[in-house]
Design an enzyme around this catalytic site. Structure first.
Site, mmCIF file in Angstrom:
data_model
loop_
_atom_site.group_PDB
_atom_site.id
_atom_site.type_symbol
_atom_site.label_atom_id
_atom_site.label_comp_id
_atom_site.label_asym_id
_atom_site.label_seq_id
_atom_site.Cartn_x
_atom_site.Cartn_y
_atom_site.Cartn_z
ATOM 1 N N TRP A 142 0.863 -1.182 0.000
ATOM 2 C CA TRP A 142 0.000 0.000 0.000
ATOM 3 C C TRP A 142 0.898 1.229 0.000
ATOM 4 O O TRP A 142 1.888 1.273 0.734
ATOM 5 C CB TRP A 142 -0.919 0.025 1.225
ATOM 6 C CG TRP A 142 -1.651 1.331 1.305
ATOM 7 C CD1 TRP A 142 -2.717 1.717 0.538
ATOM 8 C CD2 TRP A 142 -1.344 2.454 2.146
ATOM 9 N NE1 TRP A 142 -3.086 2.999 0.849
ATOM 10 C CE2 TRP A 142 -2.267 3.480 1.829
ATOM 11 C CE3 TRP A 142 -0.372 2.696 3.123
ATOM 12 C CZ2 TRP A 142 -2.251 4.720 2.467
ATOM 13 C CZ3 TRP A 142 -0.363 3.933 3.757
ATOM 14 C CH2 TRP A 142 -1.293 4.929 3.430
ATOM 15 N N HIS B 230 -8.787 -6.649 4.099
ATOM 16 C CA HIS B 230 -8.383 -5.939 5.316
ATOM 17 C C HIS B 230 -9.643 -5.609 6.084
ATOM 18 O O HIS B 230 -10.433 -4.771 5.657
ATOM 19 C CB HIS B 230 -7.640 -4.643 4.962
ATOM 20 C CG HIS B 230 -6.167 -4.830 4.892
ATOM 21 N ND1 HIS B 230 -5.283 -3.789 4.731
ATOM 22 C CD2 HIS B 230 -5.408 -5.954 4.999
ATOM 23 C CE1 HIS B 230 -4.048 -4.273 4.721
ATOM 24 N NE2 HIS B 230 -4.098 -5.568 4.877
ATOM 25 N N ASP C 169 -6.958 -4.729 10.100
ATOM 26 C CA ASP C 169 -6.241 -3.479 9.833
ATOM 27 C C ASP C 169 -6.960 -2.314 10.507
ATOM 28 O O ASP C 169 -7.884 -1.739 9.945
ATOM 29 C CB ASP C 169 -6.126 -3.241 8.323
ATOM 30 C CG ASP C 169 -5.348 -1.957 8.019
ATOM 31 O OD1 ASP C 169 -4.734 -1.416 8.950
ATOM 32 O OD2 ASP C 169 -5.367 -1.510 6.858
ATOM 33 N N LYS D 225 -7.274 2.421 -2.629
ATOM 34 C CA LYS D 225 -7.947 3.271 -1.647
ATOM 35 C C LYS D 225 -8.655 4.385 -2.395
ATOM 36 O O LYS D 225 -8.231 4.769 -3.483
ATOM 37 C CB LYS D 225 -6.883 3.839 -0.697
ATOM 38 C CG LYS D 225 -7.402 4.507 0.545
ATOM 39 C CD LYS D 225 -6.251 4.718 1.532
ATOM 40 C CE LYS D 225 -6.757 5.399 2.802
ATOM 41 N NZ LYS D 225 -5.737 5.471 3.844
ATOM 42 N N ASP E 295 -12.278 8.466 8.597
ATOM 43 C CA ASP E 295 -11.217 7.560 9.032
ATOM 44 C C ASP E 295 -11.511 6.147 8.549
ATOM 45 O O ASP E 295 -12.644 5.689 8.622
ATOM 46 C CB ASP E 295 -11.090 7.551 10.554
ATOM 47 C CG ASP E 295 -10.004 6.583 10.998
ATOM 48 O OD1 ASP E 295 -8.887 6.678 10.450
ATOM 49 O OD2 ASP E 295 -10.271 5.712 11.835
ATOM 50 N N GLU F 10 -2.994 -2.950 -2.556
ATOM 51 C CA GLU F 10 -4.151 -2.379 -1.863
ATOM 52 C C GLU F 10 -4.499 -0.984 -2.380
ATOM 53 O O GLU F 10 -3.714 -0.051 -2.268
ATOM 54 C CB GLU F 10 -3.857 -2.310 -0.359
ATOM 55 C CG GLU F 10 -4.990 -1.697 0.454
ATOM 56 C CD GLU F 10 -4.709 -1.711 1.954
ATOM 57 O OE1 GLU F 10 -3.552 -1.984 2.352
ATOM 58 O OE2 GLU F 10 -5.642 -1.447 2.728
ATOM 59 N N HIS G 53 -11.890 1.552 2.904
ATOM 60 C CA HIS G 53 -11.312 2.324 1.809
ATOM 61 C C HIS G 53 -12.273 2.710 0.704
ATOM 62 O O HIS G 53 -11.864 3.000 -0.410
ATOM 63 C CB HIS G 53 -10.152 1.547 1.183
ATOM 64 C CG HIS G 53 -8.905 1.615 1.991
ATOM 65 N ND1 HIS G 53 -7.683 1.202 1.538
ATOM 66 C CD2 HIS G 53 -8.693 2.075 3.253
ATOM 67 C CE1 HIS G 53 -6.769 1.382 2.465
ATOM 68 N NE2 HIS G 53 -7.363 1.903 3.522
ATOM 69 N N ASP H 197 -9.730 -3.159 1.459
ATOM 70 C CA ASP H 197 -9.818 -2.724 2.855
ATOM 71 C C ASP H 197 -11.224 -2.178 3.069
ATOM 72 O O ASP H 197 -11.676 -1.295 2.337
ATOM 73 C CB ASP H 197 -8.755 -1.648 3.095
ATOM 74 C CG ASP H 197 -8.692 -1.196 4.541
ATOM 75 O OD1 ASP H 197 -9.748 -0.821 5.094
ATOM 76 O OD2 ASP H 197 -7.598 -1.197 5.119
ATOM 77 N N ASP I 262 -9.869 3.399 9.678
ATOM 78 C CA ASP I 262 -9.195 2.390 10.497
ATOM 79 C C ASP I 262 -9.706 2.258 11.924
ATOM 80 O O ASP I 262 -8.910 2.055 12.830
ATOM 81 C CB ASP I 262 -7.688 2.690 10.529
ATOM 82 C CG ASP I 262 -7.087 2.701 9.140
ATOM 83 O OD1 ASP I 262 -7.097 1.654 8.501
ATOM 84 O OD2 ASP I 262 -6.623 3.763 8.695
HETATM 85 C C1 RNT Z 1 -3.790 2.333 4.757
HETATM 86 C C2 RNT Z 1 -3.931 0.890 4.419
HETATM 87 C C3 RNT Z 1 -2.824 0.008 4.914
HETATM 88 C C4 RNT Z 1 -2.319 0.401 6.288
HETATM 89 C C5 RNT Z 1 -1.264 -0.518 6.845
HETATM 90 C C6 RNT Z 1 -0.641 0.033 8.067
HETATM 91 O O1 RNT Z 1 -4.913 3.059 4.488
HETATM 92 O O2 RNT Z 1 -5.151 0.416 4.881
HETATM 93 O O3 RNT Z 1 -3.225 -1.299 4.868
HETATM 94 O O4 RNT Z 1 -3.362 0.505 7.194
HETATM 95 O O5 RNT Z 1 -0.355 -0.805 5.876
HETATM 96 ZN ZN ZN Z 2 -5.562 -1.678 4.772
#
Ligand code: RNT
Ligand code: ZN
Length: 429
Positions: A193, A296, A336, A238, A304, A236, A272, A269, A306
């Site tokens: 990523w 993920h 993640d 986003k 956000d 990955e 994302h 993810d 995460d």
């Molecule tokens: C970032 C991605 C990625 C990170 C990690 C730490 O938006 O989701 O996967 O969270 O690499």
């Molecule tokens: Zn991720």
């Protein structure tokens, strides 16, 4: 609160409730025993970066990259020994097969500053030995953020020297992942990523993507001789990130098409995408073309991506899709998220237990019956049964899974986390 404040149901009670739940599921042609057994075997990869706020152990630290752990709850892991100890505590409280997912900046270089493009498997020797001792597999990630070089741009940087530094890092990481897989005997998913993007209205959306593609061609060049059965390469995408709201060079479309060309594994993810978009519907579309996916598990909340994973509708929907499509074994599941505002061990456990719950919940789905109803045009019956499933005695099956796995039942795991906090975390200053 005192440890005794976290109740645990008695094993006998769990077995009784489970026996009655089994009958309820069996009446819908669902084999609960088989579901519990299978749910325990699905690997979930525990991310290292919830333990250290995605800060890394490098001698010379950088920062930035559009991801950020907020909060300053005491007890962050500051080196490999602390992080391994934390992960061990987490693993004792989470049922089922686990892997550990490392980032390159968790290298242990013995106090020496090692450039990221010079990292080698030896810098992970302690991690590898530890994983071997606990019989767990490792996954890996190049760390393309938190570094002074690049100012936010890495593989798409206009300066060829900067690009080549990051290409060097990514290749080094593929070799490390391959070596980790060889030593552990199980494949290592190596996920790339990058943070590259623009805050506002880039005049050139084309150049960075063209450069990114050329860089990826060097990273995934077959003549490097990296065994792709050992190193499972994932990329990955986003939609946007903090400080890169307008443009992300490695967007979803970009990587999905690139992955298809090169037979890589796209990483989805859950945080994302646009907030109204869910990953669940994308699985059957992507798996029609890609050999596998990396998921993920995270939770997007406003801007956000995460937040700590919860047993949410989104998570259930994604796992249900995989089970209904018979695709669980084509997907690598990884966590993640990072929250530095609460006890980090608890954050780990909340998310990992939620993930395992979602796997079990999906495996208890009366998929065959639902498909039959739909095929017979009995739409109301299908919808009603989906709705009725939500109030089935799922908790009894979950408790039985925890009992079988030898981990604490109900909220009683919190007592262990609180004890660990007093014994270990509180002493970290
Ligand atoms: C970032 C991605 C990625 C990170 C990690 C730490 O938006 O989701 O996967 O969270 O690499
Ligand atoms: Zn991720």
């Amino acid at each position: 609160m005192a440890e005794t404040g976290w109740p645990s149901p008695a094993a006998e009670q769990v077995r009784e409730r489970y026996a009655s739940a089994c009958r309820a599921y069996a009446a819908l042609d669902v084999d609960a025993d088989a579901a519990v057994r299978q749910a325990l075997t699905v690997p979930i990869s525990l991310h290292s970066w919830q333990g250290d706020d995605a800060a890394g152990f490098e001698v010379r630290k950088g920062s930035g990259g559009g991801i950020m752990a907020t909060g300053n709850y005491p007890g962050r892991a500051r080196d490999g020994d602390e992080l391994r100890r934390d992960l061990q505590q987490v693993m004792a409280l989470v049922p089922g097969t686990l892997k550990v997912n490392l980032h390159a900046f968790h290298a242990e270089t013995g106090g020496k500053a090692v450039q990221r493009d010079a990292l080698e498997v030896g810098h992970f020797a302690r991690w590898i030995a530890w994983a071997g001792k606990h019989r767990i597999g490792l996954d890996f990630n190049p760390t393309m953020f938190a570094h002074p070089l690049g100012g936010g741009l890495t593989l798409s940087h206009p300066d060829a020297a900067v690009r080549s530094f990051w290409i060097g890092h990514a290749v080094a990481c593929r070799r490390i992942a391959e070596a980790m897989a060889r030593r552990s005997g199980s494949p290592c998913v190596n996920n790339l990523w990058i943070p590259d993007g623009a805050k506002d209205s880039p005049a050139d959306r084309w150049g960075p993507r063209r450069r990114l593609r050329a860089a990826l061609d060097e990273i995934y060049d077959d003549s490097l001789g990296i065994d792709r059965r050992l190193c499972i390469d994932a990329v990955e995408g986003k939609l946007f990130g903090l400080g890169v709201e307008d443009y992300t060079a490695g967007s979803h479309e970009f990587y999905w098409l690139y992955a298809l060309r090169k037979d890589l594994v796209p990483c989805l993810d859950m945080g994302h995408f646009h907030p109204t978009e869910t990953v669940a519907d994308k699985l059957s579309a992507l798996l029609e073309f890609h050999r596998g996916l990396l998921l993920h598990l995270s939770r997007g909340l406003r801007w956000d991506s995460d937040h700590v994973v919860l047993w949410s509708d989104d998570l259930k929907a994604a796992l249900l899709e995989l089970v209904r499509g018979g695709a669980l074994d084509r997907v690598y599941i990884a966590l993640d998220y990072f929250d530095a505002s609460i006890n980090r061990i608890a954050a780990y456990v909340i998310g990992a237990r939620a993930a395992r719950k979602a796997v079990l919940y999906a495996l208890l789905d009366p998929s065959a019956r639902l498909r039959g109803l739909e095929a017979a045009g009995r739409g109301a019956q299908k919808l009603a049964l989906m709705e009725e499933m939500k109030t089935m005695p799922f908790a009894a099956a979950w408790d039985k899974l925890c009992l079988d796995a030898g981990v604490p039942l109900g909220p009683s795991w919190l007592a262990d986390v609180e004890a660990y906090e007093r014994r270990v975390l509180a002493k970290r200053r």
